[in-house]
Design an enzyme around this catalytic site. Structure first.
Site, PDB file in Angstrom:
ATOM      1  N   SER A 164     -23.888 -57.317  37.699  1.00 50.91           N
ATOM      2  CA  SER A 164     -23.308 -58.442  36.976  1.00 50.91           C
ATOM      3  C   SER A 164     -22.251 -58.029  35.969  1.00 50.91           C
ATOM      4  CB  SER A 164     -24.413 -59.251  36.300  1.00 50.91           C
ATOM      5  OG  SER A 164     -25.254 -58.412  35.554  1.00 50.91           O
ATOM      6  N   LYS A 169     -24.506 -69.986  39.077  1.00 49.33           N
ATOM      7  CA  LYS A 169     -23.253 -69.237  39.125  1.00 49.33           C
ATOM      8  C   LYS A 169     -22.316 -69.911  40.132  1.00 49.33           C
ATOM      9  CE  LYS A 169     -25.373 -65.698  36.649  1.00 49.33           C
ATOM     10  NZ  LYS A 169     -26.520 -64.820  36.597  1.00 49.33           N
ATOM     11  N   HIS A 223     -24.792 -62.963  42.011  1.00 51.06           N
ATOM     12  CA  HIS A 223     -23.327 -63.032  42.036  1.00 51.06           C
ATOM     13  C   HIS A 223     -22.745 -62.919  43.442  1.00 51.06           C
ATOM     14  CE1 HIS A 223     -23.032 -62.927  37.648  1.00 51.06           C
ATOM     15  NE2 HIS A 223     -24.059 -62.097  37.719  1.00 51.06           N
TER      16      HIS A 223
END
Ligand SMILES: *Cc1c(COP(=O)(O)O)cnc(C)c1O
Length: 399
Positions: A182, A246, A210
């Site tokens: 990250s 995200k 992610h």
């Protein structure tokens, strides 16, 4: 001074002295990459809203419809009366998207990682983890009471060595890694991890916070990036975690795995059992986001065009880029004061890029963590590069 003020007071003084004191910035308006902070407009280059879905009106419309149908809160934990048809449909659609047997929603990635690790491991088990894994995996590992082996970053041989040394006489062995780190944006070698885990009879848990929605032609995440979607079913990590906060632009997380893994977590994952189910409206918004991930691959193309433009422009200006090929593009600056100074310089130019300092990253590796999204314009990216270049020059002048 009250006792608690005494406990924390000296630590606060020490944090200030070390340049590690942090403060929130108050968002007062704007949407997407155009954000208003304390009444001033900025271009945001530090969100994880990679596909620009957080402010998409289609998500808001779906959420609103669910709000009017079901109300704001789920009202209870999922095993009581909080499990809503929106949750169930989202779980089914995620499982279908990932081509895996089953999915279980959690209220956050933190809750998922703590709940899973605590549930599947016990004292005497072995957990082998990349040293730069997300804090939630570290805390989950501690909570599990398994023996914790922290190994060198992105180093498959270090995993193999740890497994060779310790895997023999313990009951359960779990290899756990972020897929996209990250704070660095680099990728774990998923094929390598699956291979060594297989050699030692270990299970693999991957946190794809992610990667999900971003990596792979279809956006199904890191397994697709490494193996192509056709073969992911045979290479899919046994425990796969991703978040909805995200790329999907909402909030929450999920674990994907086998029928029995999910059934077991429903019995035993304490952060799931003893926590209020997320609002049905969030699941409704996430369903629309997932559909956009599926049907608008051009968002990923745009995103990676932005990444390329940033890297090429930054390289041409001699900026200290990392090797990351993902939308996470760190600029390592070293001392916290340098990262803070450059972040301030960018703010004055209208760019929001927060300085990342310990304990989020190891000491001496303070950085600006720049993130690109599908919504950034070429002019915004070029402007950021100019500002970074000017800012670095003024840092050198000051030093
Ligand atoms: C953000 C993040 C989490 C935590 O997810 P939340 O839903 O924000 O709690 C977990 N793991 C990784 C790798 C993350 O980047």
């Amino acid at each position: 001074m009250s006792p608690v003020d005494h406990w924390v007071g000296t630590e606060l003084i020490a944090l200030r002295a070390a340049g590690l004191y942090r403060a929130r910035r108050l968002v007062t308006g704007g949407r997407g990459v155009n954000q208003m902070v304390d009444g001033v407009h900025y271009v945001n280059f530090c969100s994880n809203d990679y596909l620009d879905l957080a402010s998409d009106p289609r998500l808001a419309t779906a959420a609103y419809r669910a709000l009017t149908l079901f109300g704001t809160g789920s009202g209870a934990a999922p095993l009581v009366s909080g499990y809503n048809v929106e949750h169930a449909r989202l779980e089914e659609e995620l499982a279908d998207f990932l081509r895996c047997p089953r999915v279980l929603l959690f209220s956050s990635g933190w809750a998922a990682n703590l709940g899973i690790l605590r549930a599947v491991l016990r004292r005497g088990d072995l957990l082998v983890a990349d040293e730069l894994n997300h804090a939630s995996l570290i805390d989950g590992g501690r909570l599990s009471r398994a023996d914790y082996r922290r190994v060198a970053h992105c180093n498959v041989k270090a995993f193999a060595d740890a497994l060779a040394a310790d895997a023999g006489d313990v009951r359960r062995v779990l290899v756990v890694s972020d897929s996209v780190f990250s704070m660095d944006g680099d990728l774990a070698d998923l094929p390598g991890l699956l291979r060594v885990a297989n050699d030692f009879g270990a299970t693999v848990m991957i946190d794809d916070a992610h990667g999900f929605g971003v990596l792979g032609e279809h956006g199904t995440g890191a397994p697709e990036y490494w193996f192509s979607q056709e073969s992911t079913t045979s290479f899919f990590p046994e425990i796969y975690v991703a978040t909805l906060g995200k790329a999907l632009g909402v909030s929450g997380a999920f674990v994907a795995g086998s029928e029995s893994l999910i059934e077991y977590l429903i019995q035993r994952a304490r952060t799931w059992v003893f926590s209020t189910a997320p609002p049905p409206a969030l699941a409704a918004a996430a369903r629309v986001a997932l559909n956009i991930v599926r049907t608008e691959p051009e968002r990923r193309r745009l995103l990676f065009d932005r990444v390329r433009r940033f890297r090429e422009g930054a390289a041409a200006m001699g900026l200290p880029l990392s090797a990351s090929v993902t939308p996470i593009q760190p600029l390592i600056l070293g001392a916290p004061q340098r990262a803070v100074a450059l972040s301030r310089f960018l703010l004055d130019r209208g760019y929001m890029v927060v300085a990342i300092r310990p304990p989020t990253v190891p000491p001496g590796t303070c950085r600006l963590r720049i993130t690109l999204t599908a919504a950034h314009t070429n002019a915004q990216i070029d402007g950021l590069i100019m500002a970074l270049s000017d800012g670095l020059r003024s840092l050198r002048g000051a030093a």
